[in-house]
Scaffold this motif. Structure first.
Motif, mmCIF file in Angstrom:
data_model
loop_
_atom_site.group_PDB
_atom_site.id
_atom_site.type_symbol
_atom_site.label_atom_id
_atom_site.label_comp_id
_atom_site.label_asym_id
_atom_site.label_seq_id
_atom_site.Cartn_x
_atom_site.Cartn_y
_atom_site.Cartn_z
ATOM 1 N N SER A 1 10.306 26.650 -3.587
ATOM 2 C CA SER A 1 9.828 25.294 -3.335
ATOM 3 C C SER A 1 9.093 25.210 -1.984
ATOM 4 C CB SER A 1 10.954 24.077 -3.276
ATOM 5 O OG SER A 1 12.015 24.566 -2.232
ATOM 6 N N VAL A 2 9.564 25.940 -0.963
ATOM 7 C CA VAL A 2 8.473 25.963 0.210
ATOM 8 C C VAL A 2 7.417 26.836 -0.078
ATOM 9 C CG1 VAL A 2 8.763 26.921 2.753
ATOM 10 C CG2 VAL A 2 10.761 25.545 1.683
ATOM 11 N N THR A 3 7.283 27.755 -0.896
ATOM 12 C CA THR A 3 6.249 28.469 -1.124
ATOM 13 C C THR A 3 5.239 27.761 -1.778
ATOM 14 O OG1 THR A 3 7.643 30.613 -1.238
ATOM 15 C CG2 THR A 3 5.571 30.549 -2.084
ATOM 16 N N SER A 4 5.767 26.927 -2.721
ATOM 17 C CA SER A 4 4.754 26.133 -3.447
ATOM 18 C C SER A 4 4.214 25.023 -2.470
ATOM 19 C CB SER A 4 5.643 25.337 -4.567
ATOM 20 O OG SER A 4 4.768 24.527 -5.266
ATOM 21 N N PHE A 5 5.006 24.607 -1.682
ATOM 22 C CA PHE A 5 4.523 23.371 -0.604
ATOM 23 C C PHE A 5 3.132 24.205 0.239
ATOM 24 C CE2 PHE A 5 4.780 21.438 3.515
ATOM 25 C CZ PHE A 5 4.286 20.134 3.156
ATOM 26 N N VAL A 6 3.682 25.323 0.825
ATOM 27 C CA VAL A 6 2.803 25.964 1.609
ATOM 28 C C VAL A 6 1.336 26.344 0.975
ATOM 29 C CG1 VAL A 6 2.226 28.220 3.107
ATOM 30 C CG2 VAL A 6 4.485 26.833 3.184
ATOM 31 N N ILE A 7 1.424 26.922 -0.299
ATOM 32 C CA ILE A 7 0.276 27.110 -1.092
ATOM 33 C C ILE A 7 -0.564 25.879 -1.199
ATOM 34 C CG2 ILE A 7 -0.555 28.036 -2.954
ATOM 35 C CD1 ILE A 7 1.716 29.909 -3.227
ATOM 36 N N GLY A 8 0.002 24.886 -1.500
ATOM 37 C CA GLY A 8 -0.578 23.453 -1.755
ATOM 38 C C GLY A 8 -1.244 23.031 -0.639
ATOM 39 N N LEU A 9 -0.862 23.092 0.530
ATOM 40 C CA LEU A 9 -1.277 22.610 1.747
ATOM 41 C C LEU A 9 -2.186 23.741 2.307
ATOM 42 C CD1 LEU A 9 -0.522 20.300 3.805
ATOM 43 C CD2 LEU A 9 0.709 21.863 4.964
ATOM 44 N N SER A 10 -2.085 24.786 2.150
ATOM 45 C CA SER A 10 -3.185 25.769 2.400
ATOM 46 C C SER A 10 -4.414 25.452 1.491
ATOM 47 C CB SER A 10 -2.610 27.422 2.267
ATOM 48 O OG SER A 10 -1.687 27.268 3.184
ATOM 49 N N SER A 11 -4.006 25.381 0.148
ATOM 50 C CA SER A 11 -5.026 24.944 -0.559
ATOM 51 C C SER A 11 -6.112 24.051 -0.170
ATOM 52 C CB SER A 11 -4.653 24.829 -1.966
ATOM 53 O OG SER A 11 -4.030 25.832 -2.527
ATOM 54 N N ILE A 12 -5.528 23.046 0.287
ATOM 55 C CA ILE A 12 -6.258 22.058 0.797
ATOM 56 C C ILE A 12 -7.161 22.140 1.841
ATOM 57 C CG2 ILE A 12 -6.116 19.461 1.867
ATOM 58 C CD1 ILE A 12 -4.074 19.024 -0.402
#
Length: 95
Positions: free
Chosen positions: A17-28
């Protein structure tokens, strides 16, 4: 005198879950639009099923990654429409 327990409890696992959140934030932040958001979206969906304590991070990861994928889809659609209009106007370019 301090009391110690004979065992230590492990912290709850929230890796997906944290990895998904970090990837989403990094994508933006970095403008990643295709591969990273797909990976983040998959990780977020897996985290919803496997990590009940990381539900909030997983949902935010899914939302952020889906927003980036939707933006990429809209951008690709505009590019295809623009290319089509440009190709349709090509025979009239010499008039």
């Amino acid at each position: 005198m301090t009391t110690t327990t004979p065992y230590q409890t492990a912290a709850p696992v929230r890796t997906l879950s944290v990895t998904s959140f970090v990837i989403g934030l990094s994508s933006i932040v970095f403008g990643w639009t295709l591969v990273a958001p797909v990976a983040g979206l998959v990780l977020g969906i897996l985290a919803l099923k496997r990590e009940p304590l990381g539900r909030t991070f997983a949902i935010w990861g899914i939302v952020l990654n889906a927003v980036m994928l939707a933006g990429a889809a809209i951008g690709i659609a505009f590019a295809v429409v623009g290319l089509g209009v440009g190709l349709m106007a090509l025979p009239f370019a010499w008039l």
